[in-house]
Design a protein around this motif. Structure first.
Motif, PDB file in Angstrom:
ATOM      1  N   LYS A  93       1.116  13.355   6.944  1.00  0.00           N
ATOM      2  CA  LYS A  93      -0.294  13.557   6.615  1.00  0.00           C
ATOM      3  C   LYS A  93      -0.888  12.244   6.113  1.00  0.00           C
ATOM      4  O   LYS A  93      -0.421  11.678   5.133  1.00  0.00           O
ATOM      5  CB  LYS A  93      -0.429  14.672   5.585  1.00  0.00           C
ATOM      6  N   LEU A  94      -1.935  11.813   6.787  1.00  0.00           N
ATOM      7  CA  LEU A  94      -2.524  10.510   6.502  1.00  0.00           C
ATOM      8  C   LEU A  94      -3.595  10.629   5.423  1.00  0.00           C
ATOM      9  O   LEU A  94      -4.480  11.487   5.496  1.00  0.00           O
ATOM     10  CB  LEU A  94      -3.152   9.934   7.780  1.00  0.00           C
ATOM     11  N   ALA A  95      -3.510   9.777   4.420  1.00  0.00           N
ATOM     12  CA  ALA A  95      -4.515   9.740   3.358  1.00  0.00           C
ATOM     13  C   ALA A  95      -5.536   8.637   3.628  1.00  0.00           C
ATOM     14  O   ALA A  95      -6.739   8.881   3.675  1.00  0.00           O
ATOM     15  CB  ALA A  95      -3.856   9.534   1.998  1.00  0.00           C
ATOM     16  N   VAL A  96      -5.076   7.410   3.781  1.00  0.00           N
ATOM     17  CA  VAL A  96      -5.951   6.263   4.011  1.00  0.00           C
ATOM     18  C   VAL A  96      -5.322   5.363   5.073  1.00  0.00           C
ATOM     19  O   VAL A  96      -4.116   5.112   5.050  1.00  0.00           O
ATOM     20  CB  VAL A  96      -6.166   5.438   2.714  1.00  0.00           C
ATOM     21  N   ASN A  97      -6.152   4.905   5.980  1.00  0.00           N
ATOM     22  CA  ASN A  97      -5.722   3.934   6.986  1.00  0.00           C
ATOM     23  C   ASN A  97      -6.572   2.682   6.816  1.00  0.00           C
ATOM     24  O   ASN A  97      -7.806   2.753   6.912  1.00  0.00           O
ATOM     25  CB  ASN A  97      -5.898   4.515   8.387  1.00  0.00           C
ATOM     26  N   LEU A  98      -5.954   1.548   6.527  1.00  0.00           N
ATOM     27  CA  LEU A  98      -6.682   0.310   6.251  1.00  0.00           C
ATOM     28  C   LEU A  98      -6.439  -0.718   7.349  1.00  0.00           C
ATOM     29  O   LEU A  98      -5.303  -0.889   7.805  1.00  0.00           O
ATOM     30  CB  LEU A  98      -6.234  -0.302   4.911  1.00  0.00           C
ATOM     31  N   ASN A  99      -7.484  -1.402   7.739  1.00  0.00           N
ATOM     32  CA  ASN A  99      -7.378  -2.563   8.612  1.00  0.00           C
ATOM     33  C   ASN A  99      -8.043  -3.719   7.895  1.00  0.00           C
ATOM     34  O   ASN A  99      -9.272  -3.833   7.863  1.00  0.00           O
ATOM     35  CB  ASN A  99      -8.053  -2.297   9.957  1.00  0.00           C
ATOM     36  N   HIS A 100      -7.227  -4.556   7.256  1.00  0.00           N
ATOM     37  CA  HIS A 100      -7.758  -5.606   6.400  1.00  0.00           C
ATOM     38  C   HIS A 100      -8.480  -6.685   7.204  1.00  0.00           C
ATOM     39  O   HIS A 100      -9.501  -7.233   6.767  1.00  0.00           O
ATOM     40  CB  HIS A 100      -6.617  -6.243   5.598  1.00  0.00           C
ATOM     41  N   GLU A 101      -7.975  -6.955   8.391  1.00  0.00           N
ATOM     42  CA  GLU A 101      -8.559  -8.025   9.201  1.00  0.00           C
ATOM     43  C   GLU A 101     -10.022  -7.759   9.533  1.00  0.00           C
ATOM     44  O   GLU A 101     -10.856  -8.669   9.493  1.00  0.00           O
ATOM     45  CB  GLU A 101      -7.760  -8.189  10.496  1.00  0.00           C
ATOM     46  N   HIS A 102     -10.344  -6.508   9.841  1.00  0.00           N
ATOM     47  CA  HIS A 102     -11.703  -6.159  10.222  1.00  0.00           C
ATOM     48  C   HIS A 102     -12.476  -5.474   9.103  1.00  0.00           C
ATOM     49  O   HIS A 102     -13.616  -5.059   9.301  1.00  0.00           O
ATOM     50  CB  HIS A 102     -11.684  -5.252  11.453  1.00  0.00           C
ATOM     51  N   THR A 138      -2.097  -7.865   4.728  1.00  0.00           N
ATOM     52  CA  THR A 138      -1.549  -7.380   6.000  1.00  0.00           C
ATOM     53  C   THR A 138      -2.678  -6.801   6.816  1.00  0.00           C
ATOM     54  O   THR A 138      -3.732  -6.441   6.287  1.00  0.00           O
ATOM     55  CB  THR A 138      -0.463  -6.325   5.741  1.00  0.00           C
ATOM     56  N   ASP A 139      -2.442  -6.686   8.114  1.00  0.00           N
ATOM     57  CA  ASP A 139      -3.519  -6.253   9.002  1.00  0.00           C
ATOM     58  C   ASP A 139      -3.775  -4.762   8.929  1.00  0.00           C
ATOM     59  O   ASP A 139      -4.904  -4.316   8.898  1.00  0.00           O
ATOM     60  CB  ASP A 139      -3.199  -6.630  10.457  1.00  0.00           C
ATOM     61  N   ASP A 140      -2.732  -3.954   8.910  1.00  0.00           N
ATOM     62  CA  ASP A 140      -2.899  -2.512   9.043  1.00  0.00           C
ATOM     63  C   ASP A 140      -1.969  -1.805   8.069  1.00  0.00           C
ATOM     64  O   ASP A 140      -0.749  -2.005   8.110  1.00  0.00           O
ATOM     65  CB  ASP A 140      -2.599  -2.080  10.478  1.00  0.00           C
ATOM     66  N   VAL A 141      -2.504  -0.999   7.196  1.00  0.00           N
ATOM     67  CA  VAL A 141      -1.718  -0.291   6.191  1.00  0.00           C
ATOM     68  C   VAL A 141      -2.086   1.179   6.225  1.00  0.00           C
ATOM     69  O   VAL A 141      -3.270   1.534   6.297  1.00  0.00           O
ATOM     70  CB  VAL A 141      -1.959  -0.851   4.770  1.00  0.00           C
ATOM     71  N   ARG A 142      -1.074   2.046   6.162  1.00  0.00           N
ATOM     72  CA  ARG A 142      -1.316   3.486   6.116  1.00  0.00           C
ATOM     73  C   ARG A 142      -0.710   4.061   4.838  1.00  0.00           C
ATOM     74  O   ARG A 142       0.420   3.752   4.497  1.00  0.00           O
ATOM     75  CB  ARG A 142      -0.693   4.188   7.330  1.00  0.00           C
ATOM     76  N   TYR A 143      -1.501   4.856   4.156  1.00  0.00           N
ATOM     77  CA  TYR A 143      -1.009   5.576   2.988  1.00  0.00           C
ATOM     78  C   TYR A 143      -0.920   7.055   3.369  1.00  0.00           C
ATOM     79  O   TYR A 143      -1.894   7.647   3.838  1.00  0.00           O
ATOM     80  CB  TYR A 143      -1.951   5.401   1.794  1.00  0.00           C
TER      81      TYR A 143
END
Length: 340
Positions: A93-102, A138-143
């Motif tokens: 179950k995904l809480a937060v999906n981050l894309n730092h680059e964009h 980092t470019d892509d992080v999922r919590y």
């Protein structure tokens, strides 16, 4: 996505209904709170954009691409997208999906649970924005949320998003049938005798049975039970979660109706019943306990009548009352795809 010098423009891209309401509420104080927490004299401008960005999909990579395309057309430094759909990533179950680059983030509100949602959502958005505005790590992080507590939190969040209390006014025909059944049963001498002879355990059984009948009837008649067209373990896990949220949502709505019927029946009994006539039929004087027992039993009888009356409601009306707008759309899309 470069961050503007001095002023960081933050867009809250929110699905309609509850996510938009939450976004607009937090936007009133979010710029000042972000400025205080970030320090260094940085200022923030916050815009709220209400759009159904999850339309037709619940796939996180697809949603991130949509958010990226939407943000590239605007002068935004950071985009935080809010949805009340539960999201999954590789079976979790995904809480937060981050894309730092964009400078992008996707936040699933059900992952925050159902209690103090406004506060938790504000804190999650603040942490997300400050993280995206800071140095890139980092470019892509999922919590993700996992385990029984995580499952329960997402389930409660889904039920909260569905707003089960809206089921009450949404079942007008069923409630009319229940009220009519209760009014007739309250003045029926056979019902008086039955209520007077029932013990508390039997009254509880009649309540549980009538509520279960109402819940089952609504779910079956309005086709609320979700059957996944896929047979993968992840699809089955999603189906179990969706069906659990349906049962709890409808159950809460029905219980609210039951309590309302009990109160109305009690008031009606206080107004209409005759002490001498009641005592001659039941051999019991009409005291507070008798009023309460009768109202309780009649509420169970009336709930069964309401279940039959719910058949007069359209399936669309029941779905609209039982689900959030995003959940309605998601189920309609899945239903159409399954039908194809």
């Amino acid at each position: 996505m470069p961050v503007s010098p001095g002023v960081t423009v933050v867009a809250l891209l929110a699905d309609p209904d509850a996510p938009t309401e939450i976004a607009r509420h937090m936007a009133k104080t979010l710029p000042d709170r972000l400025a205080d927490k970030s320090g260094q004299g940085r200022r923030f401008d916050v815009e709220v954009v209400s759009e159904p960005f999850t339309s037709g999909t619940e796939d996180p990579p697809t949603l991130m691409r949509r958010i990226m395309d939407r943000g590239s057309a605007e002068n935004w430094d950071i985009v935080v997208a809010l949805t009340d759909l539960p999201l999954h990533s590789h079976g979790r179950k995904l809480a937060v999906n981050l894309n730092h680059e964009h400078g992008l983030a996707l936040l699933s509100l059900p992952s925050l649970g159902g209690l103090r949602l406004q506060t938790r959502a504000r804190r999650a958005v603040e942490e997300t924005v400050l993280g995206l505005a800071g140095p890139q790590t980092t470019d892509d992080v999922r919590y993700v949320v996992s385990g029984p507590r995580g499952y329960l939190r997402v389930l409660v969040g889904m039920v909260r998003a569905n707003r089960p209390w809206r089921l009450v006014p949404g079942l007008s025909k069923a409630l009319a049938a229940a009220l009519a059944t209760g009014a007739v049963a309250t003045v029926n001498s056979t019902v008086w005798s039955l209520a007077a002879s029932l013990s508390t355990p039997r009254l509880v059984i009649s309540m549980v049975g009538s509520v279960a009948i109402m819940i089952g009837w609504l779910i079956v008649d309005a086709e609320l039970w979700h059957r996944s067209p896929e047979s993968s373990p992840e699809a089955r896990q999603k189906a179990r979660l969706y069906n659990a949220s349906t049962v709890v949502t409808v159950g809460i709505g029905v219980l609210v109706c039951y309590v309302g019927l009990m109160v109305i029946n009690l008031v009606w009994a206080l107004f209409i019943l005759n002490d001498q006539l009641f005592a001659s039929v039941t051999q019991n004087p009409l005291h507070a306990e008798e009023y309460w027992t009768l109202a309780w039993f009649v509420a169970s009888v009336a709930t069964v009548g309401g279940a039959l009356g719910s058949g007069l409601e359209s399936d669309e009306a029941i779905r609209a009352a039982a689900y959030s707008k995003r959940e309605q759309e998601r189920r309609n899309v899945l239903h159409d795809n399954h039908g194809d």
